[in-house]
Every structure is written in C-alpha cells, then in structure tokens.
Design an enzyme around this catalytic site. Sequence first.
Site, PDB file in Angstrom:
ATOM      1  N   CYS A  86       2.928  -8.122  13.613  1.00 28.71           N
ATOM      2  CA  CYS A  86       4.270  -8.484  13.154  1.00 28.71           C
ATOM      3  C   CYS A  86       5.356  -7.632  13.806  1.00 28.71           C
ATOM      4  CB  CYS A  86       4.338  -8.380  11.634  1.00 28.71           C
ATOM      5  SG  CYS A  86       4.463  -6.692  11.060  1.00 28.71           S
ATOM      6  N   HIS A  93      -0.564  -8.769   0.974  1.00 26.91           N
ATOM      7  CA  HIS A  93      -1.666  -8.931   1.935  1.00 26.91           C
ATOM      8  C   HIS A  93      -2.288 -10.317   1.883  1.00 26.91           C
ATOM      9  CE1 HIS A  93      -1.412  -4.842   0.215  1.00 26.91           C
ATOM     10  NE2 HIS A  93      -1.269  -4.542   1.476  1.00 26.91           N
ATOM     11  N   GLU A 121      -5.875  -7.716   3.676  1.00 30.03           N
ATOM     12  CA  GLU A 121      -5.292  -8.782   4.512  1.00 30.03           C
ATOM     13  C   GLU A 121      -6.393  -9.479   5.320  1.00 30.03           C
ATOM     14  OE1 GLU A 121      -2.093  -7.740   7.323  1.00 30.03           O
ATOM     15  OE2 GLU A 121      -2.784  -9.418   8.550  1.00 30.03           O
ATOM     16  N   ASN A 144      -0.548   0.200   8.603  1.00 26.57           N
ATOM     17  CA  ASN A 144       0.455   0.453   9.650  1.00 26.57           C
ATOM     18  C   ASN A 144       0.867   1.915   9.696  1.00 26.57           C
ATOM     19  OD1 ASN A 144       3.489   0.610   8.590  1.00 26.57           O
ATOM     20  ND2 ASN A 144       2.322  -0.675   7.203  1.00 26.57           N
ATOM     21  N   HIS A 194       0.821  -1.207   0.000  1.00 24.42           N
ATOM     22  CA  HIS A 194       0.000   0.000   0.000  1.00 24.42           C
ATOM     23  C   HIS A 194       0.860   1.264   0.000  1.00 24.42           C
ATOM     24  CE1 HIS A 194      -3.861  -2.134   1.542  1.00 24.42           C
ATOM     25  NE2 HIS A 194      -3.790  -2.103   0.226  1.00 24.42           N
ATOM     26  N   SER A 203      -2.369   2.663   3.694  1.00 25.10           N
ATOM     27  CA  SER A 203      -1.474   1.800   4.479  1.00 25.10           C
ATOM     28  C   SER A 203      -1.925   1.728   5.936  1.00 25.10           C
ATOM     29  CB  SER A 203      -0.046   2.341   4.382  1.00 25.10           C
ATOM     30  OG  SER A 203       0.735   1.854   5.447  1.00 25.10           O
ATOM     31  N   CYS A 225       3.139 -11.872   2.491  1.00 28.48           N
ATOM     32  CA  CYS A 225       4.198 -11.814   3.505  1.00 28.48           C
ATOM     33  C   CYS A 225       4.170 -13.118   4.321  1.00 28.48           C
ATOM     34  CB  CYS A 225       3.989 -10.621   4.427  1.00 28.48           C
ATOM     35  SG  CYS A 225       5.195 -10.620   5.776  1.00 28.48           S
ATOM     36  N   THR A 269      -2.037  -8.264  11.054  1.00 28.74           N
ATOM     37  CA  THR A 269      -0.637  -8.100  11.474  1.00 28.74           C
ATOM     38  C   THR A 269      -0.234  -6.654  11.759  1.00 28.74           C
ATOM     39  OG1 THR A 269      -0.012  -7.954   9.161  1.00 28.74           O
ATOM     40  CG2 THR A 269       0.202 -10.123  10.213  1.00 28.74           C
ATOM     41  N   SER A 282       5.644   0.357   4.197  1.00 29.28           N
ATOM     42  CA  SER A 282       5.639   0.295   2.729  1.00 29.28           C
ATOM     43  C   SER A 282       6.175   1.574   2.093  1.00 29.28           C
ATOM     44  CB  SER A 282       4.223  -0.011   2.227  1.00 29.28           C
ATOM     45  OG  SER A 282       3.275   0.792   2.894  1.00 29.28           O
TER      46      SER A 282
END
Length: 315
Positions: A199, A76, A128, A229, A43, A227, A98, A169, A272
């Site tokens: 993660c 994802h 995801e 995260n 992303h 994104s 991943c 994650t 990312s």
Amino acid sequence: MDNKIYLVNPRGFCAGVSRAISIVDTALERFGAPVYVRHEVVHNRYVVDSLRRKGAVFIEDLAEVPDGAILIFSAHGVPMSVEAEAKNRNLTVFDATCPLVSKVHVEVRALSKRGAEVIMIGHRFHPEVEATLGQYDNPDGGIYLVENAQDADRLQIRDPNNLYYVTQTTLSITESKTLVEHLRSLYPQIRGPRKNDICYATQNRQDAVRSLAHKVDLFIVVGSTSSSNSNRLRELAESCGCRAYLVDDESQLDEAWFAGGIGSIGVTAGASAPDILIERVVERLKAVTGYRPEEMPGIEEKRNFEIPKDLQRSL
Ligand code: SF4
C-alpha cells in the site's frame, strides 16, 4: 549530520488505520458498549487499550460474541468463512477492513472463481494473510503462502500458465521485489497485480526511512511488535547501517542507547502508531540527549477513507 532528532515524513497513522479506529469509536457512540471487535482493530497496544477502556471487547473467535451484538472486523480483514459465520448468526457487522486490503481480496476471489492458482507472498499467521488466503475456495485451483525463496522452491504448481501472485500490503518493498523476481525465474508466465499490492502508506514510510537512515546513527521506530509495517521500518533502517529500535512508547527508550556521544537520531512511526506516542518519544529523546527536533520534508498524504454509510447515517 548535526546532532539533531530528525522526524521523517510521512510517519504514523495511515488512512486505513484512521478509518478503522473511527468505525469502532462511532459504533461505541451510536450503540453504546460493548462493541465486539474481531482481532485487535489495528496493531497498536495504546490504541487497543484506549478503545477497550471505552467498551470495545476484542475477540478472536465469533463464539465469544453474544447473539444480537455489534461486531466489527479489524483493518486486516477476515476470511470468507468468518464473514459467513457472522451472517448466519445475524450479527450486526461493520467492516473496518482497509479498502486497500479489500482490493486484494477482490483480486483473490476473482482468481478463485476462475480456478487459477495463486501464490500469496506474506508472513505466516499474520491476520491479513489469513484473511486473504481465506478468500479462495475453489478446489480446482489452489492458493499457496510463500514467505521466502525456500517456500517458493518447494511449490508444486499444477498449471504454471494459469498462475498469479498477490502480496500482503505491508511487506518490505525490497524483499518482496526480490521474491517476485525469484518466482518469475521459477515460473516465467506468472502474472501479478497491475499495480503492486503493497500500500501507499507502507511505500511512503519505507521511502522516507531509506532517505534518512544512511545519514543518522540511530533510528527509533514508534510502533508495537505486532505491527508488520513497524517491524519492516526497523529492519530497513538497520539494513541501511544504523542501529534501530522499535518502541511502543517513551518508557521503552533505554538511556544506554545514547551513551558515548551518539550523533543524529531518526524518528519514524508505523502506520498504526498515534501522534501522542510519537510526541512523548520525542520529548523523552530531547530530555536524554539535549538535541533539537527537526521535521524532514516528505510526501504529503491526502488519502481519506470514509466510514461505512450505514454507520454514518444516524450520527
Ligand atoms: S498500512 Fe496500508 S493496508 Fe494497512 S491499513 Fe494502512 S493503508 Fe491500509
């Protein structure tokens, strides 16, 4: 803190993102354009635009992929139904999921086989989450998406003694912990993964922001709005009491944010976001504020995920 631009560590690319981009690059090198990619491989707008210029074609529906084409699954992951569809069509597939997402898929498939009920903690419509939900196919059990405590309160679990949870994650560590505690209060027998599904890259980037956010006035997070995260990093900085903005690149920095004698600035980047964009943002911040950048100490990440063997072989 002094008037400086503090660069937190670690920031930017994680091992899963580097691997996914490398899979698309390698496939383009080996097979030539076009190479089809289901969903944005990661992303980030800059990354996706760069790969598109090299000949990657991003699609959402496999019907858009011609027979005999090369297809890559994004970092994802995909639901089992998409994997099956690609197989039925005899498409040549390289999986850029991943490995840390695949690990959650393996957990869900095993729970599905046993007919256990599973609560997936994650954000609705995120690819995801859709991929992980799509690993479950046992009508004797069930998998349920929970985004917040209200969703959890509405659940109707058939057998609380055979109930598990997994998570996306890239969630906020604090929020997911609170939600797991809420689930435990509703279902004391609920079981979760031995180690958190969130993660290492998400954990490290959030820890790094948390350690600096109380000491700076403003945080800039480099990353795209899609994104997960990156959004969590911006929210986390804001929850620590400083203003925080998510920007794709230096063009989105607004000089008004720095008006009136701003103190120190923190800079980070989602998993990312490529280094080039972070560098451009820092250069612009230097020009606007006159402050010097300084690297903060942080955990050194040594993980490296290899690209699939069959893609490596003919290089
Ligand atoms: S953020 Fe985490 S789960 Fe996502 S690609 Fe990176 S390492 Fe994998």
